[in-house]
Motif scaffolding. Sequence first.
Motif, PDB file in Angstrom:
ATOM      1  N   CYS A  17      -4.440   5.321  -2.141  1.00 18.26           N
ATOM      2  CA  CYS A  17      -3.268   6.127  -2.487  1.00 18.26           C
ATOM      3  C   CYS A  17      -3.579   6.930  -3.758  1.00 18.26           C
ATOM      4  O   CYS A  17      -4.063   6.369  -4.745  1.00 18.26           O
ATOM      5  CB  CYS A  17      -2.060   5.215  -2.704  1.00 18.26           C
ATOM      6  N   CYS A  20      -0.802   5.489  -6.673  1.00 16.53           N
ATOM      7  CA  CYS A  20      -0.913   4.154  -7.278  1.00 16.53           C
ATOM      8  C   CYS A  20      -2.314   3.561  -7.187  1.00 16.53           C
ATOM      9  O   CYS A  20      -2.599   2.548  -7.830  1.00 16.53           O
ATOM     10  CB  CYS A  20       0.099   3.197  -6.647  1.00 16.53           C
ATOM     11  N   CYS A  57       0.251   5.864  -0.025  1.00 13.46           N
ATOM     12  CA  CYS A  57       0.472   4.581   0.653  1.00 13.46           C
ATOM     13  C   CYS A  57       1.922   4.565   1.152  1.00 13.46           C
ATOM     14  O   CYS A  57       2.721   5.440   0.809  1.00 13.46           O
ATOM     15  CB  CYS A  57       0.200   3.409  -0.295  1.00 13.46           C
ATOM     16  N   CYS A  60       4.568   4.560  -1.793  1.00 10.62           N
ATOM     17  CA  CYS A  60       4.651   5.835  -2.520  1.00 10.62           C
ATOM     18  C   CYS A  60       5.175   6.950  -1.621  1.00 10.62           C
ATOM     19  O   CYS A  60       5.912   7.839  -2.080  1.00 10.62           O
ATOM     20  CB  CYS A  60       3.288   6.199  -3.114  1.00 10.62           C
TER      21      CYS A  60
END
Length: 99
Positions: A17, A20, A57, A60
């Motif tokens: 991601c 994050c 992800c 997110c």
Amino acid sequence: MKITSKKLVDVVTDVQCDVCGESTSDNGRCGPQFGVLQASWGYGSTHDGESYQVHLCEGCFFTALATLKEQHSRNKASSGESCEPGLAFGLVEGSNEIL
Ligand SMILES: [Zn+2]
């Protein structure tokens, strides 16, 4: 007649991601599950010639989607239009049906 040979091919085994940094494949235990925010701006746009691609992800992605949905609701409200509260914003029709 088909003539075959074995070739080595690069495959994507994981996507991290961009927000994050987490693995989207549970560190290789399953196939990567991710969303993509993507744009290629062309002539007439303020960002002419720029391309963007952000891998997200699941967490997110839905955080970003909630932000966009909230902005969408505010825009509808400020223009006097009503906004359906349970609206599945961005969900492709029929994509959540069980086969
Ligand atoms: Zn993330």
